[in-house]
Design a protein around this motif. Structure first.
Motif, PDB file in Angstrom:
ATOM      1  N   ALA A 119       0.823  -1.215   0.000  1.00 24.25           N
ATOM      2  CA  ALA A 119       0.000   0.000   0.000  1.00 24.25           C
ATOM      3  C   ALA A 119       0.852   1.257   0.000  1.00 24.25           C
ATOM      4  N   LEU A 120       1.976   1.234   0.695  1.00 24.89           N
ATOM      5  CA  LEU A 120       2.807   2.429   0.826  1.00 24.89           C
ATOM      6  C   LEU A 120       3.838   2.573  -0.286  1.00 24.89           C
ATOM      7  N   THR A 121       4.035   1.530  -1.079  1.00 23.63           N
ATOM      8  CA  THR A 121       5.089   1.597  -2.088  1.00 23.63           C
ATOM      9  C   THR A 121       4.611   1.407  -3.522  1.00 23.63           C
ATOM     10  N   LEU A 122       3.491   0.724  -3.728  1.00 24.86           N
ATOM     11  CA  LEU A 122       3.066   0.383  -5.084  1.00 24.86           C
ATOM     12  C   LEU A 122       1.716   0.960  -5.479  1.00 24.86           C
ATOM     13  N   VAL A 123       0.896   1.362  -4.523  1.00 29.24           N
ATOM     14  CA  VAL A 123      -0.384   1.973  -4.874  1.00 29.24           C
ATOM     15  C   VAL A 123      -0.121   3.310  -5.546  1.00 29.24           C
ATOM     16  N   PRO A 124      -0.690   3.569  -6.735  1.00 27.68           N
ATOM     17  CA  PRO A 124      -0.406   4.819  -7.447  1.00 27.68           C
ATOM     18  C   PRO A 124      -0.735   6.050  -6.612  1.00 27.68           C
ATOM     19  N   ALA A 125       0.166   7.030  -6.661  1.00 29.16           N
ATOM     20  CA  ALA A 125      -0.046   8.288  -5.959  1.00 29.16           C
ATOM     21  C   ALA A 125      -0.907   9.213  -6.816  1.00 29.16           C
ATOM     22  N   THR A 126      -1.335  10.322  -6.215  1.00 28.42           N
ATOM     23  CA  THR A 126      -2.194  11.262  -6.937  1.00 28.42           C
ATOM     24  C   THR A 126      -1.449  11.961  -8.069  1.00 28.42           C
ATOM     25  N   SER A 127      -0.148  12.180  -7.892  1.00 33.77           N
ATOM     26  CA  SER A 127       0.657  12.827  -8.928  1.00 33.77           C
ATOM     27  C   SER A 127       1.493  11.795  -9.657  1.00 33.77           C
ATOM     28  N   GLN A 128       1.761  12.056 -10.931  1.00 35.23           N
ATOM     29  CA  GLN A 128       2.560  11.150 -11.744  1.00 35.23           C
ATOM     30  C   GLN A 128       3.880  11.817 -12.100  1.00 35.23           C
ATOM     31  N   LEU A 179      13.166  -8.178  -2.407  1.00 35.75           N
ATOM     32  CA  LEU A 179      11.835  -7.601  -2.569  1.00 35.75           C
ATOM     33  C   LEU A 179      11.894  -6.080  -2.563  1.00 35.75           C
ATOM     34  N   SER A 180      12.645  -5.502  -1.638  1.00 37.63           N
ATOM     35  CA  SER A 180      12.766  -4.050  -1.581  1.00 37.63           C
ATOM     36  C   SER A 180      13.431  -3.502  -2.843  1.00 37.63           C
ATOM     37  N   ALA A 181      14.480  -4.187  -3.324  1.00 39.12           N
ATOM     38  CA  ALA A 181      15.134  -3.751  -4.558  1.00 39.12           C
ATOM     39  C   ALA A 181      14.168  -3.804  -5.739  1.00 39.12           C
ATOM     40  N   GLY A 182      13.333  -4.840  -5.797  1.00 42.34           N
ATOM     41  CA  GLY A 182      12.348  -4.938  -6.871  1.00 42.34           C
ATOM     42  C   GLY A 182      11.325  -3.819  -6.815  1.00 42.34           C
ATOM     43  N   ILE A 183      10.914  -3.457  -5.592  1.00 39.55           N
ATOM     44  CA  ILE A 183       9.950  -2.359  -5.443  1.00 39.55           C
ATOM     45  C   ILE A 183      10.554  -1.046  -5.930  1.00 39.55           C
ATOM     46  N   GLU A 184      11.791  -0.764  -5.543  1.00 40.48           N
ATOM     47  CA  GLU A 184      12.434   0.480  -5.968  1.00 40.48           C
ATOM     48  C   GLU A 184      12.641   0.498  -7.478  1.00 40.48           C
ATOM     49  N   ALA A 185      12.997  -0.644  -8.056  1.00 40.82           N
ATOM     50  CA  ALA A 185      13.165  -0.713  -9.513  1.00 40.82           C
ATOM     51  C   ALA A 185      11.839  -0.452 -10.226  1.00 40.82           C
ATOM     52  N   LEU A 186      10.760  -1.003  -9.691  1.00 39.98           N
ATOM     53  CA  LEU A 186       9.438  -0.779 -10.285  1.00 39.98           C
ATOM     54  C   LEU A 186       9.041   0.684 -10.176  1.00 39.98           C
ATOM     55  N   GLN A 187       9.327   1.317  -9.046  1.00 37.94           N
ATOM     56  CA  GLN A 187       9.030   2.734  -8.891  1.00 37.94           C
ATOM     57  C   GLN A 187       9.815   3.579  -9.887  1.00 37.94           C
ATOM     58  N   LEU A 189      11.040   2.529 -12.907  1.00 29.76           N
ATOM     59  CA  LEU A 189      10.746   2.199 -14.296  1.00 29.76           C
ATOM     60  C   LEU A 189       9.311   2.483 -14.693  1.00 29.76           C
ATOM     61  N   VAL A 190       8.428   2.676 -13.707  1.00 28.82           N
ATOM     62  CA  VAL A 190       7.017   2.951 -14.007  1.00 28.82           C
ATOM     63  C   VAL A 190       6.646   4.289 -13.381  1.00 28.82           C
ATOM     64  N   PRO A 191       6.943   5.402 -14.049  1.00 28.17           N
ATOM     65  CA  PRO A 191       6.635   6.716 -13.472  1.00 28.17           C
ATOM     66  C   PRO A 191       5.145   6.948 -13.270  1.00 28.17           C
ATOM     67  N   ALA A 192       4.290   6.161 -13.950  1.00 30.22           N
ATOM     68  CA  ALA A 192       2.851   6.387 -13.863  1.00 30.22           C
ATOM     69  C   ALA A 192       2.314   6.183 -12.448  1.00 30.22           C
ATOM     70  N   ILE A 193       2.991   5.366 -11.627  1.00 27.69           N
ATOM     71  CA  ILE A 193       2.479   5.153 -10.269  1.00 27.69           C
ATOM     72  C   ILE A 193       2.820   6.319  -9.350  1.00 27.69           C
ATOM     73  N   GLY A 194       3.670   7.233  -9.809  1.00 27.90           N
ATOM     74  CA  GLY A 194       3.962   8.438  -9.034  1.00 27.90           C
ATOM     75  C   GLY A 194       4.781   8.213  -7.785  1.00 27.90           C
ATOM     76  N   ARG A 195       5.556   7.143  -7.749  1.00 34.84           N
ATOM     77  CA  ARG A 195       6.400   6.852  -6.586  1.00 34.84           C
ATOM     78  C   ARG A 195       7.857   7.111  -6.935  1.00 34.84           C
ATOM     79  N   ALA A 196       8.568   7.780  -6.049  1.00 33.40           N
ATOM     80  CA  ALA A 196       9.954   8.148  -6.308  1.00 33.40           C
ATOM     81  C   ALA A 196      10.892   7.051  -5.817  1.00 33.40           C
ATOM     82  N   CYS A 197      11.749   6.563  -6.704  1.00 36.51           N
ATOM     83  CA  CYS A 197      12.762   5.577  -6.341  1.00 36.51           C
ATOM     84  C   CYS A 197      13.877   6.260  -5.563  1.00 36.51           C
ATOM     85  N   ASP A 198      14.318   5.606  -4.493  1.00 36.25           N
ATOM     86  CA  ASP A 198      15.366   6.179  -3.641  1.00 36.25           C
ATOM     87  C   ASP A 198      16.173   5.026  -3.054  1.00 36.25           C
ATOM     88  N   THR A 199      17.482   5.077  -3.208  1.00 35.10           N
ATOM     89  CA  THR A 199      18.324   4.011  -2.656  1.00 35.10           C
ATOM     90  C   THR A 199      18.288   3.990  -1.133  1.00 35.10           C
TER      91      THR A 199
END
Length: 263
Positions: A119-128, A179-187, A189-199
Motif C-alpha cells: 500500500a505504501l510503495t506500489l499503490v499509485p499516488a495522486t501525482s505522476q 523484494l525491496s530492490a524490486g519495489i524500488e526498480a518498479l518505482q 521504471l514505471v513513473p505512472a504510479i507516481g512513486r519516487a525511487c530512492d536508494t
C-alpha cells in the motif's frame, strides 16, 4: 519600451527570485498575456485551455514532501517508539506461535504484514512522474530521521514472521532485500504510479530485514531452550505440526505401536 523593460524584469524575477516574487510577477504578466522564460525545475507552463497562457508554480514530486512524510514529521517523537513497540510485539507473538508450532499462522501474519508494504510503495499516488529517475543517496537512520526509521520498521514484521515460519533467518533476510530492490526498480521504471525511487528506501528496508532476521534467530534459540532441546529439531525448535502420526516428515506411529505391543 516601458512594457518591454517590465516584461524583462518580470522574467528575471521568476527565474531568480523567491516564490512570492515569482507569483507577483506572474500576476503582473497575466494582463499582458506574456509567458516569461522559466528556469526553475519546479515550474512549468500548463497546457492552453482557451485562455491566455500563464506561468504557474507546479512543484515537482521530487521537490515536495509526501503526505506520509508530513504526517511522520508532525509525530516525530512517536515514530521511533512505535518502531520499537512493533518489534517487541512481533517478538512476543512470534515466540508464542513458535512454541505452539502454529506454522500456518506465522505464514498468514507474514502475508498480512506485506499489505502495508504494498500500500505504501506500489499503490499509485495522486501525482505522476514525467521521467524515469532514481535518487542515489545513503544516510544513517537516527531517531530524528523519521522517514528512515519508518522504512526500517516497515520490513520488520513480514521478514520476522517469514523467518520463523521457515525457521531459517538468512533466506528470509535475502528475500526481504530482493523484494525491496524490486519495489524500488518498479518505482523507477514505471513513473505512472507516481512513486519516487530512492536508494535510501532500499537500504533502510534491508536494515529492517536484518533486524527482523536477528530477532527471529534470538526467538528461535529462546524457544528451543524453553522446550528443553529434547523435542526440538536441528534448528532448536520442533518441525512442522504432527499430521497423521508424523512429525517433521518422519513417521512415528509405527514405533509408538511397537512400543505399546512390547509392554
Amino acid at each position: 519600451m516601458t512594457a518591454a523593460i517590465s516584461t524583462a524584469i518580470a522574467a528575471t524575477s521568476i527565474a531568480a527570485g523567491t516564490p512570492e516574487r515569482r507569483g507577483q510577477a506572474v500576476a503582473a504578466d497575466r494582463g499582458r498575456h506574456v509567458v516569461p522564460t522559466i528556469s526553475h525545475p519546479g515550474w512549468r507552463i500548463p497546457p492552453r485551455t482557451g485562455g491566455p497562457a500563464t506561468a504557474e508554480m507546479v512543484p515537482s514530486p521530487y521537490d515536495r514532501p509526501s503526505m506520509i512524510t508530513n504526517l511522520l514529521v508532525e509525530h516525530a517523537s512517536l515514530v521511533f517508539g512505535a518502531a520499537v513497540l512493533i518489534s517487541l510485539a512481533c517478538a512476543a507473538v512470534g515466540y508464542l506461535l513458535l512454541r505452539w508450532r502454529r506454522w500456518r499462522t506465522l505464514w498468514l501474519l507474514a502475508a498480512l504484514a506485506l499489505v502495508p508494504v504494498a500500500a505504501l510503495t506500489l499503490v499509485p499516488a495522486t501525482s505522476q512522474l514525467d521521467t524515469v529517475r532514481c535518487t542515489v543517496q545513503f544516510a544513517v537512520p537516527t531517531p530524528g530521521r523519521v522517514e528512515l526509521v519508518a522504512n526500517v520498521a516497515l520490513f520488520v514484521p513480514p521478514v520476522y514472521f517469514a523467518a520463523l515460519a521457515l525457521r531459517r533467518p538468512l533466506p528470509a533476510l535475502a528475500t526481504g532485500a530482493v523484494l525491496s530492490a524490486g519495489i524500488e526498480a518498479l518505482q523507477a521504471l514505471v513513473p505512472a504510479i507516481g512513486r519516487a525511487c530512492d536508494t535510501n528506501d532500499w537500504a533502510m528496508n534491508t536494515l529492517g530485514a536484518l533486524v527482523a532476521a536477528v530477532l527471529a534467530f534470538a526467538t528461535t534459540a529462546l524457544a528451543g531452550r524453553a522446550s528443553g532441546g529434547g523435542d526440538a529439531g536441528s534448528d532448536g525448535v520442533g518441525g512442522p505440526p504432527d499430521v497423521g502420526g508424523q512429525r517433521g516428515g518422519v513417521d512415528i506411529s509405527h514405533g509408538a505401536r511397537r512400543s505399546a505391543e512390547t509392554e
